[in-house]
Scaffold this motif. Structure first.
Motif: not given
Length: 290
Positions: A61-69, A116-118
């Motif tokens: 996961v690079p900068a300027d990204s979001a992770v959806i848990i 579900s999400f990406l």
């Protein structure tokens, strides 16, 4: 879900019903061990990279990204070679439910794990909304006057944006099991290849008509739309992270017709692949236009 990995430390949300953290970790440092919890968590990577294990998937996961848990998703993270700085927003989806139809349609399936999400997104609307909420929560931490209702309202807005831009499927728990679970794993490993419903149904011993109906029941999407979402998200990342020619990216992502690839990309992200790359290089941030 293995109880041995369940996080047992209770989270104190405070008056906003939201937990907010800012975390920085050095190169190769463990950010958090593998665990799961019943709350929802969004990680906003600001600097460096986060090497994330999410369920059975491994993400960089690079900068300027979001992770959806989503609730009850196993996850663990390690800082990349340059370290990582990220912000975490946590909240209990069930506590945000109310008697509205919108809550029943969108929030209840989320905390019951029926949707579900990406796993990862760089959509500018989502990042902007996260940034606004982060600044608002920081104001409260500094003793400035804020309203819990405003913070809660922003969380509703973020969930709405996730449904708008990252929603993959609605499903009932327990549907993807046995052989069909293996099919989903196979598709997620081979989605850039020239695969079709005929190929997959033959490989796993299904009648094609039955397979297509069953796939839609499990994922909420037709097979080709499911493949297209995965391929376009990979194409977006390659446009940002590589200097590969657009034709090469199209081929690598499973689109063998440049015109069709461009049309699909424009429909998904609001601009052509070339336009997206130019905008990204100009700003240094992921960009789309609706």
């Amino acid at each position: 879900m293995l109880d041995a990995y369940k996080e047992l430390t209770p989270v104190v949300y405070g008056k906003n019903a939201i937990k907010y953290l800012e975390i920085a970790s050095g190169p190769g440092q463990t950010c958090f061990e593998m665990h799961w919890h019943e709350r929802m968590e969004i990680l906003h990577v600001c600097r460096g990279t986060l090497l994330l294990c999410l369920g059975e998937n491994h993400l960089t996961v690079p900068a300027d990204s979001a992770v959806i848990i989503v609730p009850c998703m196993m996850h663990g993270g390690v800082a990349g070679v340059d370290g990582v700085s990220y912000k975490t927003i946590m909240f209990d989806v069930e506590k945000f439910c109310n008697a509205t139809l919108a809550s029943e349609k969108y929030l209840v399936p989320l905390y019951q794990r029926h949707t579900s999400f990406l796993s990862q997104t760089s959509h500018p609307d989502i990042l902007a909304a996260l940034g606004h909420l982060e600044q608002y929560l920081k104001k409260g931490e500094k003793g400035q006057k804020t309203s819990p209702l405003c913070a809660i309202g922003q969380v509703y807005g973020i969930i709405g944006l996730l449904y708008q831009h990252c929603h993959v499927a609605d499903h009932r728990p327990g549907q993807a099991h046995g052989k069909f679970s293996s099919i989903l794993s196979y598709i997620n490993d081979h989605y850039t290849e020239n695969i079709s419903s005929r190929d997959i149904s033959a490989l796993f011993g299904y009648d094609e008509t039955y397979f297509c109906r069953r796939f839609r029941e499990v994922t909420g999407l037709p097979l080709m739309k499911y493949l297209r979402i995965l391929r376009l998200e990979l194409a977006r990342r390659l446009l940002e992270d590589t200097a590969d020619a657009i034709g090469s990216i199209s081929w690598k992502c499973g689109f063998h017709d440049m015109g069709y690839f461009s049309n699909c990309f424009r429909k998904q992200y609001g601009m052509s692949p070339a336009g997206y790359r130019a905008a990204y290089r100009k700003t240094g941030n992921s960009l789309t236009a609706d």
